[in-house]
Scaffold this motif. Sequence first.
Motif, PDB file in Angstrom:
ATOM      1  N   GLU A 118       0.974  -1.185   0.040  1.00 56.98           N
ATOM      2  CA  GLU A 118      -0.117   0.028  -0.005  1.00 56.98           C
ATOM      3  C   GLU A 118       0.830   1.351   0.016  1.00 56.98           C
ATOM      4  O   GLU A 118       1.669   1.323   1.000  1.00 56.98           O
ATOM      5  CB  GLU A 118      -0.808  -0.222   1.137  1.00 56.98           C
ATOM      6  CG  GLU A 118      -1.848  -1.290   1.285  1.00 56.98           C
ATOM      7  CD  GLU A 118      -2.831  -1.292   2.390  1.00 56.98           C
ATOM      8  OE1 GLU A 118      -2.349  -0.375   3.251  1.00 56.98           O
ATOM      9  OE2 GLU A 118      -3.737  -1.808   2.337  1.00 56.98           O
ATOM     10  N   LEU A 119       0.851   2.022  -0.919  1.00 55.79           N
ATOM     11  CA  LEU A 119       1.733   3.075  -1.080  1.00 55.79           C
ATOM     12  C   LEU A 119       1.275   4.186  -0.363  1.00 55.79           C
ATOM     13  O   LEU A 119       2.309   4.986  -0.021  1.00 55.79           O
ATOM     14  CB  LEU A 119       1.734   3.777  -2.691  1.00 55.79           C
ATOM     15  CG  LEU A 119       2.523   2.429  -3.585  1.00 55.79           C
ATOM     16  CD1 LEU A 119       2.540   2.986  -5.085  1.00 55.79           C
ATOM     17  CD2 LEU A 119       3.609   2.052  -3.195  1.00 55.79           C
ATOM     18  N   ASN A 120       0.282   4.442   0.197  1.00 58.00           N
ATOM     19  CA  ASN A 120       0.177   5.276   0.808  1.00 58.00           C
ATOM     20  C   ASN A 120       0.297   5.119   2.442  1.00 58.00           C
ATOM     21  O   ASN A 120      -0.196   5.837   3.233  1.00 58.00           O
ATOM     22  CB  ASN A 120      -1.195   6.192   0.622  1.00 58.00           C
ATOM     23  CG  ASN A 120      -2.649   5.064   1.097  1.00 58.00           C
ATOM     24  OD1 ASN A 120      -2.147   3.946   1.343  1.00 58.00           O
ATOM     25  ND2 ASN A 120      -3.746   5.536   0.873  1.00 58.00           N
ATOM     26  N   ALA A 138       9.149   1.957   9.513  1.00 58.80           N
ATOM     27  CA  ALA A 138       9.846   2.004   8.296  1.00 58.80           C
ATOM     28  C   ALA A 138       9.174   1.840   7.168  1.00 58.80           C
ATOM     29  O   ALA A 138       9.647   2.636   6.056  1.00 58.80           O
ATOM     30  CB  ALA A 138      10.768   0.514   8.315  1.00 58.80           C
ATOM     31  N   THR A 139       7.976   1.164   6.977  1.00 62.70           N
ATOM     32  CA  THR A 139       7.072   1.281   5.780  1.00 62.70           C
ATOM     33  C   THR A 139       6.563   2.579   5.280  1.00 62.70           C
ATOM     34  O   THR A 139       6.998   2.866   3.995  1.00 62.70           O
ATOM     35  CB  THR A 139       5.975   0.390   5.924  1.00 62.70           C
ATOM     36  OG1 THR A 139       6.145  -0.821   6.153  1.00 62.70           O
ATOM     37  CG2 THR A 139       4.903   0.244   4.764  1.00 62.70           C
ATOM     38  N   VAL A 140       6.235   3.516   6.242  1.00 65.65           N
ATOM     39  CA  VAL A 140       5.663   4.627   5.912  1.00 65.65           C
ATOM     40  C   VAL A 140       6.827   5.565   5.623  1.00 65.65           C
ATOM     41  O   VAL A 140       6.774   6.114   4.480  1.00 65.65           O
ATOM     42  CB  VAL A 140       5.064   5.217   7.089  1.00 65.65           C
ATOM     43  CG1 VAL A 140       4.651   6.689   6.824  1.00 65.65           C
ATOM     44  CG2 VAL A 140       3.729   4.458   7.524  1.00 65.65           C
ATOM     45  N   ALA A 141       8.059   5.271   6.424  1.00 62.78           N
ATOM     46  CA  ALA A 141       9.326   6.351   5.670  1.00 62.78           C
ATOM     47  C   ALA A 141       9.500   5.936   4.355  1.00 62.78           C
ATOM     48  O   ALA A 141       9.980   7.024   3.796  1.00 62.78           O
ATOM     49  CB  ALA A 141      10.360   6.019   6.821  1.00 62.78           C
ATOM     50  N   LEU A 142       9.632   4.554   4.032  1.00 60.80           N
ATOM     51  CA  LEU A 142      10.162   4.164   2.836  1.00 60.80           C
ATOM     52  C   LEU A 142       9.222   4.545   1.654  1.00 60.80           C
ATOM     53  O   LEU A 142       9.626   5.137   0.688  1.00 60.80           O
ATOM     54  CB  LEU A 142      10.402   2.648   2.590  1.00 60.80           C
ATOM     55  CG  LEU A 142      11.556   2.065   3.433  1.00 60.80           C
ATOM     56  CD1 LEU A 142      11.482   0.621   3.610  1.00 60.80           C
ATOM     57  CD2 LEU A 142      12.834   2.521   2.737  1.00 60.80           C
ATOM     58  N   PHE A 152       9.310  -5.738   1.691  1.00 60.02           N
ATOM     59  CA  PHE A 152       9.831  -6.531   3.103  1.00 60.02           C
ATOM     60  C   PHE A 152       9.134  -6.093   4.180  1.00 60.02           C
ATOM     61  O   PHE A 152       8.639  -6.551   4.920  1.00 60.02           O
ATOM     62  CB  PHE A 152      11.407  -6.353   3.030  1.00 60.02           C
ATOM     63  CG  PHE A 152      11.893  -6.934   4.175  1.00 60.02           C
ATOM     64  CD1 PHE A 152      12.012  -8.574   4.438  1.00 60.02           C
ATOM     65  CD2 PHE A 152      12.316  -6.199   5.226  1.00 60.02           C
ATOM     66  CE1 PHE A 152      12.695  -9.014   5.404  1.00 60.02           C
ATOM     67  CE2 PHE A 152      12.888  -6.768   6.540  1.00 60.02           C
ATOM     68  CZ  PHE A 152      12.901  -8.109   6.459  1.00 60.02           C
ATOM     69  N   ALA A 153       9.242  -4.457   4.392  1.00 59.23           N
ATOM     70  CA  ALA A 153       8.959  -3.792   5.551  1.00 59.23           C
ATOM     71  C   ALA A 153       7.191  -3.954   5.918  1.00 59.23           C
ATOM     72  O   ALA A 153       6.651  -4.204   6.869  1.00 59.23           O
ATOM     73  CB  ALA A 153       9.136  -2.421   5.533  1.00 59.23           C
ATOM     74  N   SER A 154       6.432  -4.122   4.658  1.00 62.06           N
ATOM     75  CA  SER A 154       4.964  -4.219   4.851  1.00 62.06           C
ATOM     76  C   SER A 154       4.623  -5.576   5.139  1.00 62.06           C
ATOM     77  O   SER A 154       3.587  -5.897   6.060  1.00 62.06           O
ATOM     78  CB  SER A 154       4.522  -3.863   3.735  1.00 62.06           C
ATOM     79  OG  SER A 154       3.062  -3.866   3.412  1.00 62.06           O
ATOM     80  N   LEU A 155       5.156  -6.597   4.488  1.00 60.84           N
ATOM     81  CA  LEU A 155       5.108  -7.974   4.809  1.00 60.84           C
ATOM     82  C   LEU A 155       5.221  -8.322   6.412  1.00 60.84           C
ATOM     83  O   LEU A 155       4.525  -8.956   6.979  1.00 60.84           O
ATOM     84  CB  LEU A 155       5.885  -8.954   3.753  1.00 60.84           C
ATOM     85  CG  LEU A 155       5.413 -10.376   3.964  1.00 60.84           C
ATOM     86  CD1 LEU A 155       4.132 -10.664   3.610  1.00 60.84           C
ATOM     87  CD2 LEU A 155       6.476 -11.101   2.974  1.00 60.84           C
ATOM     88  N   ASN A 156       6.350  -7.783   6.866  1.00 61.43           N
ATOM     89  CA  ASN A 156       6.730  -8.112   8.222  1.00 61.43           C
ATOM     90  C   ASN A 156       5.742  -7.542   9.206  1.00 61.43           C
ATOM     91  O   ASN A 156       5.683  -7.806  10.449  1.00 61.43           O
ATOM     92  CB  ASN A 156       8.080  -7.477   8.564  1.00 61.43           C
ATOM     93  CG  ASN A 156       9.109  -8.643   8.154  1.00 61.43           C
ATOM     94  OD1 ASN A 156       9.143  -9.873   8.701  1.00 61.43           O
ATOM     95  ND2 ASN A 156       9.888  -8.583   6.928  1.00 61.43           N
ATOM     96  N   VAL A 157       5.234  -6.167   8.926  1.00 64.55           N
ATOM     97  CA  VAL A 157       4.134  -5.657   9.783  1.00 64.55           C
ATOM     98  C   VAL A 157       2.920  -6.555   9.952  1.00 64.55           C
ATOM     99  O   VAL A 157       2.601  -6.872  10.989  1.00 64.55           O
ATOM    100  CB  VAL A 157       3.393  -4.207   9.006  1.00 64.55           C
ATOM    101  CG1 VAL A 157       2.395  -3.676   9.898  1.00 64.55           C
ATOM    102  CG2 VAL A 157       4.799  -3.096   9.054  1.00 64.55           C
TER     103      VAL A 157
END
Length: 669
Positions: A298-300, A365-369, A390-395
Amino acid sequence: MARKKRSSSVESSSEGSAYTYDYETADAESGSGYSGGYRSNKTMMQLLKENKRAITKYTFYILFLAVLVVVVNNTRASWLTYEFNERLRERFELRAYSIDDVEVTLDEQRDAKQMYIYMRDYLLPGVYETTNGAAPNTSPKTTTNEFGTILQNLRRVGAPRIRQLRMKKDTCDIKKRFQSFVDTCVGPFEKKKQDKAPYGPGGVFTYSAAEDEKVLWIERRVYTSGGFLVTLGPDLASSVSNVTYLMENGFVDVQTRLIDFRMAWYNPYLDTVSVVTIAWEFLASGGARPFSSFHTVELNGFGADRSAAFEITFEIFLWIMTAIFIALQIYSLIRQGKKYFRSGWNWVNVVLVILLLLTIAFRVATVALVEDFEFVVSDSQYVDFSKIEFASLNVRRCLAILIVMMFFRMFEFLETNTKLNQLLRTMQESGSDLALFLIVILIVIFAFVFSAQLLFAESVEGFARFSFTLSRLFRFALGDFDYSELTRADFSLGPLFFYAFIIIVYLVLINLGLAIILSAHEKVMSSVEEQRWAGADPGPLTEAWIIVKNKFRSVAGLKPVRVVSARQKAFSEADANQDGLLSAKELNNFIKKHPDRAPDLLGIDNAKQLMERYDPRNPVAFNREEARAFFSVLDERRQLLVLHEKIVHLADALGVDQPDDVVVSTSSS
């Protein structure tokens, strides 16, 4: 708890022995029958004040759990995201293709030739399909910033990229007798032994570090970042030409261990990107093994089909409550010291703190990336979403574990209610027996695991590895088995192995495990009945429910509800003359008339238990001394109950709280 008493305790001598029992007689206006029992005289405010600390703890945790549930619901993939990925999966993985006049799917490809044909003739045309779904346009584009569109609404982001990982030659030994006609040996992929030297015509294929590339996990095998990278063209014609060039110039050879094809598709409505990875492992055993994955980013940072403000609010609430929860645990650790780690629930709290911190870290990390992510709008350059993926999946992974543990953590708050706490108490009661039983299970399972690997590993994929075999046998124990594959692998010992496993594990050991749990549950229920027989305090949850229920009954003009223990009810009915005294004659007449009520009255299940308790050497009949001992113990119980009632009554009359250290024993001497 304080109780209103309608009759005082009385002591007297009767036939055989004197019994005293102080119970609540029926209200005069209620007619015949017993209506005595526990009815709280406290108001809800008094109850809240007495249990202020516990209620504060429960309320905070329930609110914490509610916020987490909302965050989990906001983080999960929506059904539209599932449809998005499923259409891509049908297009690139599940569809059958004709290769050498044989219909095969992606999972059925087994060598480099099939991989090349699939990539050139089916995969690339599917990638570069025109917007309306017509046949792909093979003519070169005049511009390079026009994204391709498939399935009417999915836009390709950047160009696809092919990556290869290689191993050095002579990374395994060749036996002397075969060295005359085998010139090289290449082992399985290892990071330290991978080949990074240029190869191909004139060293045209060169290694690139590409540190931004995500590490690829296929089952338990890890493939590092970097590799020999080939970015395909902006259109079908140039991409087909690239793949043909790779095929004709030996891009894949004996040293190849991985080929992966990556691309990304953007959905403007959902504001999500699906990262598609299609890979072929070239194992040291020979041939190719396909693999595919579809993950959505999710890009946003928040779901596009939900309110962003709503989601951000609960994210902030979660972070605040996490900070409070961590502060409380640190305070408890400082105050209790080493004693903090003696509680199993505190260990659960430690794990929860770790998971909460990991979840927040990956979320940040997801939001920052996403915020810092920039790329050139061009379909001739590869766009790497691997870090965001990677960050989104680990959330989601952290939240998946966290939500389960948070719900199980609720069992601690049910310990004050004996009925709601049955599951936890059953597991505690059966814990030692189950641990010993687990040793027996492991001995038997390991025996069958090694036997299965010897018999079926070369013929059945599910037995090719120790972990696969353990998983397959566990599924056997649950009834998920394929008898025919065992007989095909070994027609003589296959059936013998199957029936031995089913009889020993499925029919015997599983039922023994269930028997251990059921026996523990029976003990827990007996304990619950013993507390009920002794008129134990119902606990703050039950007491609060009684207060609320009686408020509504009072408004409706109904009589208040009482929680009556079986002991209270039975003794009231056994007291034939209702004088507050229970003589041996009254006790004997009641048991004769109501033999099924003996457990309620005496705290035993049958006469045999009574005899064994007070005459273990000859549990057939009581002599006078044994009978006198029994009635003396029973009288002592009643005296203790009367004394407790008097203390409670006195404390209530003086307006002070009931002493917490007053304990009434209802166990036999």
